[in-house]
Design an enzyme around this catalytic site. Structure first.
Site, PDB file in Angstrom:
ATOM      1  CE  LYS A  83      -3.167   5.911 -13.546  1.00 43.12           C
ATOM      2  NZ  LYS A  83      -2.990   6.127 -12.228  1.00 43.12           N
TER       3      LYS A  83
HETATM    4  O1  G3P Z   1       0.613   4.501  -9.954  1.00 42.90           O
HETATM    5  C1  G3P Z   1       0.103   3.270 -10.058  1.00 42.90           C
HETATM    6  C2  G3P Z   1       0.495   2.579  -8.406  1.00 42.90           C
HETATM    7  O2  G3P Z   1      -0.720   3.438  -7.559  1.00 42.90           O
HETATM    8  C3  G3P Z   1       0.252   1.562  -8.148  1.00 42.90           C
HETATM    9  O3  G3P Z   1       1.075   1.142  -7.416  1.00 42.90           O
HETATM   10  O4  G3P Z   1       1.695  -0.208  -5.361  1.00 42.90           O
HETATM   11  O5  G3P Z   1      -0.330  -0.574  -5.913  1.00 42.90           O
HETATM   12  O6  G3P Z   1       1.277  -1.370  -7.463  1.00 42.90           O
HETATM   13  P1  G3P Z   1       0.884  -0.183  -6.358  1.00 42.90           P
END
Ligand code: G3P
Length: 217
Positions: A83
């Site tokens: 990634k």
């Molecule tokens: O896959 C990316 C994700 O983990 C981000 O999620 O909720 O931290 O915006 P969030």
């Protein structure tokens, strides 16, 4: 639509994998920090549980560092996907990994143009972050629709991996928009099974069945 789980918690991954719900796993530095565990150990453990793609993110923000770290991560297991962030250095690294046959997930995508660049350099996955766009009053689902249209217009094979999913409704919306994959936190995956009419209907069936005094066994 494929289901990935967005977590580094081994117990959650095992449980969902045993239920047959998992096509893959995504992690990021924040999820690794939350797990409190050694990054490479966790990735190896996850890869041994889930046969599908497991995203492991580079920590470096510069091309040379991303390449060096990506090579280490790719060697941890056959199903590791490296990634990288959607920056100029990240795009350069994605092109190099693509030439080397290393799968990539280009993360932190917030615009159709960023997704177009990722596809042009041969990203395996592009990760648009829905929830974070919604957080600043923009439309995360619209971004998925736009990327779907652009990729279809030019037959790009990069898969859309909808990320930063925060609700069951997000899952429905990205499935309708034609996302190839959704990476979903465990709590949201379980919520997909919930419906108040299922709950009340089952309560009634259980009550009526008891009233018959019968037993199936
Ligand atoms: O896959 C990316 C994700 O983990 C981000 O999620 O909720 O931290 O915006 P969030």
């Amino acid at each position: 639509m494929q289901f990935f789980v967005d977590t580094a918690e081994i117990e959650d991954i095992k449980k969902l994998n045993d239920m047959g719900l998992l096509d893959g796993v995504t992690t990021n530095p924040s999820l690794i920090a939350k797990s409190g565990r050694q990054f490479k150990e966790v990735i190896k453990e996850i890869c041994a549980i889930v046969p599908g793609p497991v995203s492991a993110e580079v920590a470096s923000t510069e091309y040379d560092g991303m390449i060096a770290e990506g090579h280490v991560l790719a060697k941890l297991a056959d199903n590791v996907v490296v990634k990288v962030p959607l920056t100029v250095d990240g795009l350069r690294a994605t092109k190099t990994f693509s030439k080397e046959g290393i799968k990539t997930n280009v993360t932190l995508c917030f615009s159709p143009n960023q997704a177009l660049l990722a596809a042009k350099v041969g990203a395996t996955y592009i990760s648009p972050f829905l929830g974070r766009l919604d957080d600043i009053n923009l439309d995360g689902v619209e971004l998925i629709e736009q990327i779907r249209q652009i990729y279809d217009n030019y037959n790009f094979t990069t898969q859309i991996l909808s990320a930063s999913i925060r609700s069951a409704n997000h899952v429905t919306q990205v499935a309708l928009a034609g996302s190839d994959v959704a990476t979903i936190p465990p709590s949201v995956i379980y919520k997909l099974a919930d419906h108040p009419l299922t709950k009340s209907g089952l309560e009634q069936f259980v009550k009526d069945w008891k009233g018959t005094g019968q037993s199936i066994l």
